[in-house]
Structure formats: structure tokens, C-alpha cells
Design an enzyme around this catalytic site. Structure first.
Site, PDB file in Angstrom:
ATOM      1  N   HIS A  73       0.817  -1.225   0.000  1.00  0.00           N
ATOM      2  CA  HIS A  73       0.000   0.000   0.000  1.00  0.00           C
ATOM      3  C   HIS A  73       0.847   1.270   0.000  1.00  0.00           C
ATOM      4  O   HIS A  73       0.331   2.354  -0.247  1.00  0.00           O
ATOM      5  CB  HIS A  73      -0.924   0.000   1.224  1.00  0.00           C
ATOM      6  CG  HIS A  73      -1.986  -1.045   1.136  1.00  0.00           C
ATOM      7  ND1 HIS A  73      -3.306  -0.751   0.881  1.00  0.00           N
ATOM      8  CD2 HIS A  73      -1.923  -2.397   1.220  1.00  0.00           C
ATOM      9  CE1 HIS A  73      -4.010  -1.870   0.836  1.00  0.00           C
ATOM     10  NE2 HIS A  73      -3.191  -2.891   1.045  1.00  0.00           N
ATOM     11  N   ASP A  75       3.599   9.651  -0.711  1.00  0.00           N
ATOM     12  CA  ASP A  75       2.428   8.893  -0.265  1.00  0.00           C
ATOM     13  C   ASP A  75       2.132   7.820  -1.311  1.00  0.00           C
ATOM     14  O   ASP A  75       2.147   8.108  -2.516  1.00  0.00           O
ATOM     15  CB  ASP A  75       1.220   9.846  -0.138  1.00  0.00           C
ATOM     16  CG  ASP A  75       0.203   9.365   0.883  1.00  0.00           C
ATOM     17  OD1 ASP A  75       0.116   8.144   1.108  1.00  0.00           O
ATOM     18  OD2 ASP A  75      -0.510  10.211   1.448  1.00  0.00           O
TER      19      ASP A  75
END
Ligand code: G6P
Length: 466
Positions: free
Chosen positions: A166, A374
């Protein structure tokens, strides 16, 4: 049949379960776990009677009895207090997390942390091996469990094993600093399919594999130790229907109006919603906001900034520092620019239920998503899903996975303060008609690549792996 003997055809495992145990006085309750992983995976599991999710309850101690959430089974895996410090706070969040986020704070390398990481990964692999029916599909998630694919492959060669990361996979030059770089790559290559958020992440991974193992890679197919592993980019989405229906809910809309009024009904609301993490660039946006006020380019008469900072990993190096820096900046901006009874930055260091966040997205004229790095950033997508009238401007860092898809956002480089200031100023003053086309394009994207579609694409590809 005893619950522990039941076998499942679909097993998901991640460090955390989708809910965590919290205590309020003497009463324990389950609340949703923090972060994008859980918000994306939960709708995929919801109502699936053949699925089980193995993970940690958020409370140190031995694994407890299985229980049900949203119509699927949760199987707690125990993590002791000592392991919490060495495996979770240590190796996962003070070695891998910073290393995989461009070493924004220096990663620490400790052999005791690594030993605990291996031990906990062995426990997760054993739990999954025990839950999986013959030939079952197993989907392993995120950086806490990088060794599980290999350990599981050894124990259960019959399983179909997928792994999804992720967070970003870093450039090879950074990754190879890791003393256990080969063990981790070999662990991951136990999977049939490895998914990353972006094509860049997939490239970085393949380059690291080639350098460390000398394995043959053809495109995104890696041949190693007589097995093949496929690698691909699978950008994750959100539960768009759920977020959109919350945005249309009269109770949530009434709450949005109430919040706007309580902020003094300003002409422009700027909003940030993040876990309080040094990767999120919260300080950067506060500094830019302070300068815009000082230069008279934004005015306290018509602008308010709301910053939600969800408490996160407070025991880990780097997190106490970022909290202090953010809170100092908030104090500084309010001290210099606020007026009695009207702070210009409303800062909440608290977690909020999704209904409350959606109410905030509804009143945000400008959404600030400015991470230094991110993997994806689902807040950006949630904001877009809450703008059915195509209003609002998303200011989005180029260094998020989301920026690869949401190309019509106001893209910024968070290291460039002047560029960020110009983008924030322009966003705050942009007439709705001008903002609409960009938002319409982003909404189409967020509607088509949902969490459910993401899981379908990954699992279909996994089923196709030889
Ligand atoms: C990110 C990670 C998740 C993690 C979440 C919350 O989204 O990718 O794996 O669960 O942050 O962090 P925490 O340390 O509280 O689990």
C-alpha cells in the site's frame, strides 16, 4: 466444527484487523482501524461468507477468539507488548516506513527489530496456513508482512498467493541500504502476484529484484528459484458509492452546514485531513498558509483552514517531532493572525468517524493534500467523491500515487513553497465555473476505479497466474 478448525477459500491478512479494540473507561468497543488500507479493503470483504481476515486487534497480548464484522470473519493474531515495540514501532515503522518513503527521516537498522519482525511474520504465516482451505486464495497486505508470502509458500505450496504493497516501493539506490534486502525480496517472491500502487513502484521493485537476486525479469515477470512471480501496478480506490451516499445524506449535510456556521461562515474553507505523519506535508501547507496571510494574498476575513490530524504512532521516532512542529505552527498562525473568538486555523488532533469527515469534505472549497511522499492517498479520492456539483479545488502533491490518476487536480511540488502558495491562492480565488471541468474529470475517474474494481482486477490477475 470448532471455529479454529474451519477452513476458508479466501484469506486476507494485514497487520491490523479492520476494527481495533479501544477502551472507554471500563467499557471496550470496536472502532474502525485507521488508514487507507482498511477503508479500501473493508468493502471488498463485507458480506463475504467465504472470507476471513487475519490480523491484530490493536491491543497487545495473545490472539483472542474469532469474531464477525460486516458479515465476514475476523481472526485475531496475537502481538505481545515487546513485539509491539520491536516489530511494529521498530522494524515496520522506524525502518521500513521511512526507508520506503524516501528516507524522509533516517531509517534505523537494529538486529533485534529484525528478529522480532521475522518472528511475527512467522506467526502470521502460520495463522494463515491454518485458516486456508486446500487451493485457497490468500491476499497479503503491506509492509508489516513482507516475509509472509515466502513463509507461506514453503508451508503451503498449494495456495494461490497475492501480495499488495500500500505504500511506495523506493528507488533501488535507497532500498539496497537495507541490511536484510535479500531476505525481504526472497520473502516477497513467494507470491504469485505482487501489486504496487503505481507503475513507478513496480519498476523500482523489479530493478531491486534484478540487482539483488540476479533473477531473470521479462517485463513484469520475474523467474526465480524455479518459480514465476508477476508484478503489476494496481492503483487502489475507495468505496465511492458509500462516500457519495453519505455526502447525499440529509443528516450529514445538516452537520456540514452546522460546521460551516461554527467556523463563522467564511467565504473559503481550506481543509487538510491526515494521519499525523511526517510524510503528509502538514507543516509545509501551514507554512505556506502563514506566508499567504502575512503577504495579504489570503485574508482572515474570508478564509479559514481546518486541519484534522488523526493521532498516529506516537511512540515512533519522528512522530512526536512532527506533532510538536505542527502544533507550534498552528499556535504561531493563530497567535499572529487570529482575532478574539475566531482562530484562523482550526486544528483537531483527534480521529473522526467517516460521517464527520464527509461533512467536512462537503464544506471544503479547497482540499489540501500535500504529502512529501504517499503510496496513494485516499483522502484526495474521498474529497472528489463528495463533490457531486463538481465544485471545489483539490491541491494535490505530485508525490502521491493519486496524482498519477487525478491529473486535473492543482498539482504541486510540496518542496516548492512559492509554487504551493500560488496554487493555494489561485485555488481559494478560483470561480466555480472554472473549477468544474477539472473536478468532473476527477469524479469520472474516482467512480470508475473503486476499491471493489481494484480488488476484482487484482484477484482476476491472480487467478490467471500459472
Ligand atoms: C497506512 C498503512 C497501513 C496502516 C495505516 C495506519 O495506511 O499503509 O498499513 O495500517 O497507515 O497506520 P497504523 O500504524 O496505525 O496501522
Amino acid at each position: 466444527m470448532a471455529a479454529e478448525d474451519q477452513k476458508w477459500s479466501f484469506v486476507v491478512t494485514a497487520n491490523r484487523l479492520p476494527v481495533r479494540r479501544v477502551w472507554e473507561g471500563d467499557t471496550a468497543k470496536w472502532v474502525p482501524s485507521p488508514g487507507g488500507l482498511v477503508s479500501a479493503l473493508r468493502p471488498v470483504m463485507s458480506g463475504n461468507p467465504d472470507a476471513v481476515w487475519a490480523g491484530w486487534t490493536g491491543v497487545p497480548g495473545p490472539g483472542t477468539e474469532p469474531f464477525e464484522v460486516d458479515g465476514f470473519q475476523c481472526h485475531p493474531v496475537g502481538v505481545s507488548q515487546g513485539e509491539l515495540q520491536l516489530f511494529y514501532e521498530g522494524f515496520s515503522n522506524a525502518t521500513l516506513w521511512p526507508l520506503f518513503h524516501d528516507a524522509l527521516v533516517p531509517p534505523e537498522y537494529h538486529r533485534t527489530w529484525w528478529d522480532a519482525y521475522r518472528t511475527v511474520n512467522q506467526r502470521y504465516a502460520a495463522a494463515v496456513a491454518n485458516l486456508a482451505a486446500p487451493g485457497a486464495t490468500v491476499w497479503i497486505h503491506d509492509y508489516h508482512l513482507l516475509l509472509v508470502p515466502g513463509l507461506l509458500r514453503e508451508a503451503r505450496p498449494d495456495l494461490r498467493i497475492g501480495f499488495f504493497l500500500h505504500i511506495p516501493f523506493p528507488a533501488r539506490e535507497l532500498y539496497i541500504r537495507l541490511p536484510w534486502r535479500a531476505e525481504i525480496i526472497n520473502g516477497l517472491l513467494g507470491a504469485d502476484l505482487i501489486g504496487l500502487q503505481t507503475p513507478l513502484g513496480a519498476d523500482n521493485f523489479c530493478r531491486a529484484v534484478a540487482r539483488i537476486t540476479g533473477a531473470k525479469t521479462t517485463g513484469k515477470l520475474i523467474q526465480h528459484n524455479g518459480r514465476a512471480t508477476q508484478v503489476g501496478a494496481f492503483p487502489i480506490g475507495i468505496d465511492t458509492d458509500r462516500i457519495a451516499s453519505l455526502a447525499a445524506d440529509p443528516a450529514v449535510q445538516a452537520r456540514a452546514t452546522e460546521i460551516r456556521q461554527s467556523l463563522g461562515s467564511p467565504a473559503t474553507v481550506l481543509l487538510g485531513v491526515d494521519r499525523l505523519d511526517y510524510t503528509k506535508g502538514i507543516e509545509v501547507r501551514l507554512r505556506a498558509f502563514r506566508e499567504l496571510l502575512a503577504e495579504g494574498r489570503l485574508s482572515v476575513d474570508d478564509c479559514v483552514l481546518v486541519q484534522i490530524a488523526e493521532p498516529s504512532r506516537s511512540q515512533v521516532t519522528g512522530y512526536a517531532e512532527v506533532r510538536q512542529a505542527v502544533e507550534q505552527l498552528v499556535g504561531d498562525v493563530n497567535g499572529n493572525f487570529g482575532v478574539m473568538g475566531s482562530p484562523v486555523v482550526h486544528y483537531l488532533h483527534q480521529s473522526h468517524p467517516i460521517e464527520e469527515l464527509v461533512a467536512m469534505y462537503l464544506i471544503a472549497d479547497v482540499m489540501l493534500v500535500t504529502p512529501l511522499r504517499d503510496g496513494m492517498n485516499l483522502v484526495a479520492k474521498e474529497y472528489v467523491a463528495c463533490r457531486p456539483d463538481n465544485s471545489g479545488v483539490l491541491v494535490l502533491s505530485e508525490f502521491t500515487g493519486a496524482a498519477q490518476e487525478l491529473r486535473t487536480a492543482e498539482l504541486i511540488n510540496p518542496h516548492d513553497v512559492e509554487g504551493l502558495k500560488s496554487a493555494m491562492e489561485a485555488a481559494a480565488h478560483r470561480p466555480q465555473a472554472e473549477a468544474e471541468p477539472a473536478m468532473r474529470t476527477m469524479r469520472r475517474l474516482v467512480r470508475s476505479n473503486t476499491a471493489q474494481r481494484w480488488a476484482e482486477r487484482f484477484l482476476a490477475r491472480l487467478e490467471g497466474c500459472e
